[in-house]
Design an enzyme around this catalytic site. Structure first.
Site, mmCIF file in Angstrom:
data_model
loop_
_atom_site.group_PDB
_atom_site.id
_atom_site.type_symbol
_atom_site.label_atom_id
_atom_site.label_comp_id
_atom_site.label_asym_id
_atom_site.label_seq_id
_atom_site.Cartn_x
_atom_site.Cartn_y
_atom_site.Cartn_z
ATOM 1 N N HIS A 44 47.554 33.144 51.000
ATOM 2 C CA HIS A 44 47.394 33.531 49.201
ATOM 3 C C HIS A 44 48.453 32.114 48.880
ATOM 4 O O HIS A 44 49.538 32.482 48.477
ATOM 5 C CB HIS A 44 47.375 34.216 48.733
ATOM 6 C CG HIS A 44 46.531 34.207 47.320
ATOM 7 N ND1 HIS A 44 46.171 35.066 46.654
ATOM 8 C CD2 HIS A 44 47.437 33.672 46.465
ATOM 9 C CE1 HIS A 44 45.810 34.993 45.792
ATOM 10 N NE2 HIS A 44 46.056 34.348 45.272
ATOM 11 N N LYS A 79 38.132 28.153 46.896
ATOM 12 C CA LYS A 79 38.551 28.713 45.975
ATOM 13 C C LYS A 79 38.262 28.820 44.580
ATOM 14 O O LYS A 79 38.410 27.657 43.697
ATOM 15 C CB LYS A 79 40.081 28.539 46.153
ATOM 16 C CG LYS A 79 41.030 29.524 44.806
ATOM 17 C CD LYS A 79 40.532 30.791 45.458
ATOM 18 C CE LYS A 79 41.839 32.409 44.141
ATOM 19 N NZ LYS A 79 42.874 31.417 44.301
ATOM 20 N N HIS A 124 38.986 34.414 42.420
ATOM 21 C CA HIS A 124 40.099 35.586 41.353
ATOM 22 C C HIS A 124 39.126 36.151 40.406
ATOM 23 O O HIS A 124 38.295 35.065 39.766
ATOM 24 C CB HIS A 124 41.886 35.087 41.557
ATOM 25 C CG HIS A 124 41.987 35.467 39.990
ATOM 26 N ND1 HIS A 124 43.008 35.417 40.524
ATOM 27 C CD2 HIS A 124 41.830 35.714 38.831
ATOM 28 C CE1 HIS A 124 43.877 35.586 39.463
ATOM 29 N NE2 HIS A 124 42.702 35.738 38.517
ATOM 30 N N HIS A 171 43.343 39.216 45.148
ATOM 31 C CA HIS A 171 43.315 40.514 44.355
ATOM 32 C C HIS A 171 42.804 41.669 43.865
ATOM 33 O O HIS A 171 42.408 41.627 43.042
ATOM 34 C CB HIS A 171 44.357 39.739 42.708
ATOM 35 C CG HIS A 171 45.425 39.051 42.805
ATOM 36 N ND1 HIS A 171 46.375 39.103 42.653
ATOM 37 C CD2 HIS A 171 44.669 37.414 42.399
ATOM 38 C CE1 HIS A 171 46.574 37.510 42.854
ATOM 39 N NE2 HIS A 171 45.928 36.463 42.534
ATOM 40 N N HIS A 217 49.966 32.134 34.341
ATOM 41 C CA HIS A 217 49.034 31.184 33.761
ATOM 42 C C HIS A 217 48.674 30.683 32.501
ATOM 43 O O HIS A 217 48.109 31.257 31.841
ATOM 44 C CB HIS A 217 48.378 32.621 33.973
ATOM 45 C CG HIS A 217 47.936 33.599 35.296
ATOM 46 N ND1 HIS A 217 46.771 32.695 36.045
ATOM 47 C CD2 HIS A 217 48.475 33.851 35.767
ATOM 48 C CE1 HIS A 217 46.313 33.072 37.463
ATOM 49 N NE2 HIS A 217 47.909 34.453 36.804
ATOM 50 N N ASP A 236 50.952 34.730 47.739
ATOM 51 C CA ASP A 236 50.539 34.516 46.051
ATOM 52 C C ASP A 236 51.966 33.670 45.451
ATOM 53 O O ASP A 236 52.212 34.116 44.737
ATOM 54 C CB ASP A 236 50.128 35.558 45.147
ATOM 55 C CG ASP A 236 49.875 34.883 43.834
ATOM 56 O OD1 ASP A 236 49.080 33.789 42.790
ATOM 57 O OD2 ASP A 236 49.195 35.823 42.990
#
Length: 568
Positions: free
Chosen positions: A137, A219, A248, A274, A322, A362
Site C-alpha cells: 500500500h 486500485k 478503498h 483499510h 484527501h 499507506d
C-alpha cells in the site's frame, strides 16, 4: 566430542536449539526450534577460523557448483519456523538453506551449499535473518521513500502514483501514460516495484489498456468513486487477466453500505485496504470484511498500535491527504466520521487473532513507510501485554507462533495477495535473495544489512573516512547494490502476463516478473492469518464485539521500539 557451554558457543557460532532470544525491547521471546548446522563443523570466517582453503572452503569445484555468497549460522525467522542455518545465494537467488562448507572434509554439507574460492561470506552469527518486507500500500509520492524503506528492511513495493500530484496524495493509482513513465523513473531504484492502475471505471476498455501497459493490478478508491458498477467491472477484468483488485471503500456510504459493496464483489477475490479503525472505507463497519473468505484484509500504520497520540494526529493527516478544507463543515464531518477510537482499539485485537492478514504503510498518505516493520512488532508486544500468550504458545513458554503470525503479515501474505509468492515473501530455496540481517537488540528498528537480489544494498556503516567500518556516525547508508546497473539487475518489475511484449519495448533493466494466481487466492490460503470471526459494530456508539466479546481497551502510554531507538 568436546563439550562447550552455551554462552561460549553462542558467542562463537551463534545460538542453537533451545536457546531463547528477546526481540528488541519488546516482551516477545523466541526459541530456536532446530539447528541445521553441524556441531563441531560450523563455518565461520576470519583469522584462524574455518573458511580457509582446504578447510571450510573447498577447492576443485567449478564456479557453477559453488555459492556466490554464504550467510553463516544465522537465526531465521520466517512464517514456517524459527531455526538456525547457513543460507546460500547463487545468481541472486537463494540456492539452499542448511549446512554449508567443504564436502571433501566436512560431514553433512548440502550439495547446494558448497563454499568455494569465489564465495563471499556474510557472518550471521548472533544475527537474525528475515525475508525482505513487502509493502502493498505505497503511494508513490516521493522517490526518497525508497531510502526510508530499504533502511527499515522493505525490499518490495506494490502501489501507485505519479509523484506529488493531488490524486497521488490520496490514492495509489498510476494511470495510463504514467505507467511506462513511472517504470522508467524507478528502473534504477533497488526495490522490486509493482504498479496499480486506476480501476474506477464502469466500462472495461480503459482498465484493460492499463493492464496491457504493465499494471499488475487495479486500485479502486472512494475519492474516484467506488460504486457497485465500478467494483463489478474491475473484477470482471481482473478475472480475465489474472490480476488483483485493491479497494478503498465508500466511507460516507454514499453509493451504498458495506452490504452493497459485498453484493457487488459477489464472492470474487479482492484485496480490501483499510479494514481498520480510521483509515477509510464504510463507516463504521468496514471491519466486517474480515468475516469473508474472498476478502484479503489489510490495515495500515497510522492506527497501529492504539496509543495516546493516535486520535490526535489523525484529523490533520486526513485533511491534508484527501484534499479537504478546514473551513468547510462538510469536509470536517467527512474526516471525523473516519476517526473512531473504538474501532481503532479493536484493530489491534483483529491483528493478534489473525483476522487482519496483511500490514502495510499507506506511505505519506497518513502512513509512514519506515514504520511498517517496527509497528508490526509494537502491536504484537502490546497484544501480549493485554492478552498474554496465544493459545498456540501457552505450553511452550515462548512466542514463536505469535512471531510467525506477525512476520507473515508483511512477507508471505502480502506476496500471496498479489501473485508474487513464487519469487519473494519468504526465506525459501529458489526465491530472490531479498534478505535482512538484524542484531536481536535492534530487531524491528534498524537492520544491520539489507541484501537485495544477492547484493548488499543498504547497511549500518560508520564514517567512510574512518580507519575501520564502525566509528560514529554509525547509520544506515546505501551500499554498492543500490548504485548503477546493479540496482536494477537485482530487482524485479512485477507485471501482468498480458503486458510482457509491450514492456519488452520499454528498454527497462529490471527483471520482468509476471504475477500469478491472483484470482484463485482466498483468505484461507493466507498463512497463520486466516481467522474469520463474527464482528458486530454498533452504528451509534461504534463499540466493537468480536465473537460476542465486547472489545474495550485503553490506549498504550508506552511502546517498545520507539524513541529509545532513535536518540542517535
Amino acid at each position: 566430542m568436546a563439550q562447550i557451554n552455551r554462552k561460549l558457543y553462542s558467542s562463537m557460532y551463534g545460538i542453537t536449539t533451545g536457546d531463547i532470544v528477546t526481540l528488541g525491547d519488546t516482551n516477545l521471546k523466541i526459541q530456536v526450534e532446530k539447528d541445521y548446522t553441524t556441531y563441531g563443523e560450523e563455518c565461520v570466517f576470519g583469522g584462524g577460523k574455518v573458511i580457509r582453503d582446504g578447510m571450510g572452503q573447498a577447492s576443485g569445484f567449478c564456479d557453477e557448483e559453488v555459492l556466490d555468497m554464504v550467510i553463516t549460522n544465522a537465526l531465521i525467522i520466517d512464517y514456517k519456523g524459527i531455526y538456525k542455518a547457513d543460507i546460500g545465494i547463487k545468481n541472486g537467488k537463494i540456492k539452499g538453506i542448511g549446512k554449508a562448507g567443504n564436502p571433501h572434509i566436512q560431514p553433512g554439507v548440502s550439495p547446494t551449499l558448497i563454499i568455494g574460492t569465489i564465495t563471499e561470506v556474510v557472518s550471521g552469527e548472533g544475527r537474525i535473518l528475515t525475508a525482505g518486507a513487502i509493502d502493498t500500500h505505497v503511494h508513490y509520492i516521493s522517490p526518497q521513500q525508497a531510502d526510508e524503506a530499504l533502511a527499515s528492511g522493505i525490499t518490495t513495493f506494490v502501489g501507485g502514483g505519479t509523484g506529488p500530484a493531488t490524486g497521488t496524495y490520496a490514492t495509489t493509482c498510476t494511470p495510463g501514460w504514467y505507467l511506462r513513465k513511472m517504470m522508467e523513473a524507478t528502473d534504477n531504484i533497488p526495490i522490486n516495484f509493482g504498479f496499480l492502475g486506476k480501476g474506477n471505471s464502469s466500462k472495461s476498455k480503459a482498465l484493460e489498456g492499463q493492464i496491457k501497459a504493465g499494471a499488475l493490478g487495479l486500485k479502486l478508491h472512494e475519492d474516484w468513486g467506488s460504486t457497485p458498477s465500478v467494483i463489478d467491472t474491475s473484477l470482471k477484468v481482473a478475472d480475465e487477466y489474472d490480476v488483483q483488485i485493491c479497494i478503498h471503500t465508500d466511507s460516507i456510504n454514499e453509493c451504498g453500505y458495506i452490504e452493497d459493496t459485498l453484493c457487488a464483489i459477489d464472492g470474487r477475490t479482492i484485496h480490501a485496504y483499510h479494514v481498520e479503525g480510521a483509515g477509510g472505507g464504510h463507516a463504521p463497519d468496514i471491519m466486517k470484511a474480515c468475516e469473508y473468505a474472498n476478502i484479503l484484509p489489510s490495515s495500515t500504520t497510522p492506527t497501529n498500535p492504539y496509543s495516546l497520540n493516535t486520535i490526535d494526529e489523525h484529523l490533520d493527516m486526513l485533511m491534508v491527504c484527501h484534499h479537504l478544507d478546514f473551513n468547510n463543515p462538510e469536509d470536517i464531518s467527512f474526516a471525523q466520521s473516519r476517526i473512531r477510537q473504538q474501532t481503532i482499539g479493536a484493530e489491534d485485537f483483529l491483528h493478534d487473532m489473525g483476522a487482519i492478514s496483511i500490514f502495510t504503510s499507506d506511505s505519506q498518505a497518513m502512513g509512514r513507510i519506515g514504520e511498517v516493520i517496527c509497528r508490526t512488532w509494537q502491536i504484537a508486544s502490546r497484544m501480549k501485554e493485554i492478552r498474554g500468550f496465544l493459545s498456540e504458545d501457552q505450553m511452550t513458554g515462548n512466542d514463536n507462533y505469535r512471531v510467525r503470525r506477525y512476520i507473515a503479515k508483511y512477507t508471505i501474505n502480502a506476496a500471496l495477495a498479489h501473485g508474487l509468492s513464487h519469487i519473494v515473501g519468504s526465506v525459501e530455496k529458489g526465491k530472490l535473495a531479498d534478505l535482512v540481517l538484524w542484531r536481536p537488540e535492534f530487531f524491528g528498528t534498524k537492520p544491520d544489512i539489507v541484501i537485495k537480489g544477492g547484493m548488499i544494498a543498504y547497511a549500518q556503516m560508520g564514517d567512510p573516512n574512518a580507519s575501520i567500518p564502525t566509528p560514529e556516525p554509525y547509520i544506515s547508508r546505501p551500499m554498492y547494490g543500490a548504485f548503477g546497473n546493479a540496482a536494477s539487475a537485482t530487482s524485479c518489475l512485477f507485471i501482468s502476463e498480458a503486458s510482457i511484449e509491450a514492456i519488452k519495448g520499454y528498454g527497462l533493466n529490471k527483471m520482468l516478473t509476471v504475477v500469478k494466481g491472483c484470482r484463485v487466492i482466498s483468505k484461507n490460503d493466507l498463512k497463520l492469518n486466516n481467522y474469520m470471526p463474527c464482528i458486530d459494530i454498533d452504528s451509534k456508539t461504534f463499540e466493537v464485539s468480536i465473537d460476542g466479546v465486547l472489545i474495550s481497551v485503553k490506549p498504550a502510554k508506552k511502546l517498545p521500539l520507539a524513541q529509545l531507538y532513535n536518540l542517535f
